[in-house]
Design a protein around this motif. Structure first.
Motif, PDB file in Angstrom:
ATOM      1  N   ALA A 183       0.828  -1.205   0.000  1.00  0.00           N
ATOM      2  CA  ALA A 183       0.000   0.000   0.000  1.00  0.00           C
ATOM      3  C   ALA A 183       0.862   1.255   0.000  1.00  0.00           C
ATOM      4  O   ALA A 183       0.581   2.221  -0.717  1.00  0.00           O
ATOM      5  N   VAL A 184       1.927   1.257   0.817  1.00  0.00           N
ATOM      6  CA  VAL A 184       2.821   2.418   0.848  1.00  0.00           C
ATOM      7  C   VAL A 184       3.462   2.635  -0.517  1.00  0.00           C
ATOM      8  O   VAL A 184       3.529   3.766  -1.031  1.00  0.00           O
ATOM      9  N   THR A 185       3.922   1.550  -1.126  1.00  0.00           N
ATOM     10  CA  THR A 185       4.544   1.655  -2.458  1.00  0.00           C
ATOM     11  C   THR A 185       3.543   2.165  -3.484  1.00  0.00           C
ATOM     12  O   THR A 185       3.875   3.012  -4.335  1.00  0.00           O
ATOM     13  N   ALA A 186       2.306   1.672  -3.415  1.00  0.00           N
ATOM     14  CA  ALA A 186       1.280   2.120  -4.365  1.00  0.00           C
ATOM     15  C   ALA A 186       0.998   3.609  -4.212  1.00  0.00           C
ATOM     16  O   ALA A 186       0.850   4.328  -5.199  1.00  0.00           O
ATOM     17  N   VAL A 187       0.927   4.077  -2.963  1.00  0.00           N
ATOM     18  CA  VAL A 187       0.682   5.506  -2.740  1.00  0.00           C
ATOM     19  C   VAL A 187       1.813   6.345  -3.319  1.00  0.00           C
ATOM     20  O   VAL A 187       1.585   7.365  -3.986  1.00  0.00           O
ATOM     21  N   LEU A 188       3.055   5.915  -3.081  1.00  0.00           N
ATOM     22  CA  LEU A 188       4.199   6.667  -3.617  1.00  0.00           C
ATOM     23  C   LEU A 188       4.180   6.680  -5.146  1.00  0.00           C
ATOM     24  O   LEU A 188       4.466   7.713  -5.776  1.00  0.00           O
ATOM     25  N   LEU A 189       3.850   5.543  -5.742  1.00  0.00           N
ATOM     26  CA  LEU A 189       3.786   5.494  -7.201  1.00  0.00           C
ATOM     27  C   LEU A 189       2.668   6.367  -7.742  1.00  0.00           C
ATOM     28  O   LEU A 189       2.828   7.033  -8.773  1.00  0.00           O
ATOM     29  N   LEU A 190       1.515   6.388  -7.054  1.00  0.00           N
ATOM     30  CA  LEU A 190       0.403   7.229  -7.501  1.00  0.00           C
ATOM     31  C   LEU A 190       0.742   8.708  -7.384  1.00  0.00           C
ATOM     32  O   LEU A 190       0.331   9.519  -8.218  1.00  0.00           O
ATOM     33  N   VAL A 191       1.493   9.056  -6.338  1.00  0.00           N
ATOM     34  CA  VAL A 191       1.820  10.466  -6.114  1.00  0.00           C
ATOM     35  C   VAL A 191       2.984  10.929  -6.989  1.00  0.00           C
ATOM     36  O   VAL A 191       2.997  12.071  -7.458  1.00  0.00           O
ATOM     37  N   LEU A 192       3.938  10.051  -7.237  1.00  0.00           N
ATOM     38  CA  LEU A 192       5.151  10.457  -7.943  1.00  0.00           C
ATOM     39  C   LEU A 192       5.252   9.884  -9.363  1.00  0.00           C
ATOM     40  O   LEU A 192       5.459  10.630 -10.324  1.00  0.00           O
TER      41      LEU A 192
END
Length: 202
Positions: free
Chosen positions: A27-36
């Motif tokens: 989930a953390v990785t997905a959020v970072l990918l969605l934001v960046l």
């Protein structure tokens, strides 16, 4: 998102399962990918498309020349620009006319072209774009139109990247859930035969 917040809370939780930690980091990785990453993909796609379209605009401006055409009469056959299905929406606002214009080499040319309905009477003049041989061609793309297309491409690339990230996250979480169920089934299979008998005096 709750799983992402849980990464910190679950550090020392004795009930924490390995799959819980993996799900949280996913989930953390997905959020970072969605934001960046997703906006970066959109930016790269948009700027690349804009650069390509701007080169096409410059090439068209070099290859297509404006001239003034004069309406001779209305045409009985549709102009080439009004024959394609893509131009169906433009047909009510345009008319096919026989017009006369001067080619870049100075020769007089006559042919069937499309013009606005308010410029379709004999003697009316209108701007006509031709190639270097004097053949009618569509007007060159405008730079702002190229920018608009590039923005659409960039937004679409951003959306597709976000959808891809979310789809991968859901796939990983689904496999983790199935893994938990398999472990639970195995644990239940071991404890099931003694269920209800242990400590019951039977």
């Amino acid at each position: 998102m709750r799983a992402a917040i849980g990464v910190w809370r679950w550090r020392h939780n004795p009930l924490r399962r390995t799959t819980d930690l993996i799900e949280a980091w996913v989930a953390v990785t997905a959020v970072l990918l969605l934001v960046l990453a997703a906006p970066a993909a959109g930016w790269i796609a948009g700027t690349g498309t804009d650069a390509s379209l701007q080169r096409a605009v410059r090439a068209q401006n070099l290859q297509r020349l404006p001239t003034t055409a004069q309406v001779v009469r209305l045409s009985d056959v549709p102009a080439p620009g009004l024959r394609s299905p893509e131009s169906t929406a433009e047909q009510p606002a345009r008319r096919s006319v026989v017009a006369r214009w001067t080619a870049p080499d100075g020769a007089s040319r006559t042919g069937t072209v499309a013009t606005r309905r308010d410029l379709a009477d004999p003697g009316d003049t209108f701007r006509l774009w031709t190639d270097r041989d004097g053949r009618p061609v569509p007007a060159p793309m405008r730079p702002e139109t190229a920018h608009a297309h590039a923005i659409v491409v960039g937004l679409l690339a951003t959306a597709l990247a976000a959808v891809f990230v979310e789809a991968v996250r859901r796939l990983v979480v689904r496999r983790l859930v199935h893994r938990r169920y398999r472990r639970l089934d195995r644990a239940w299979a071991k404890a099931g035969p003694d269920w209800g008998r242990t400590g019951a005096g039977s």
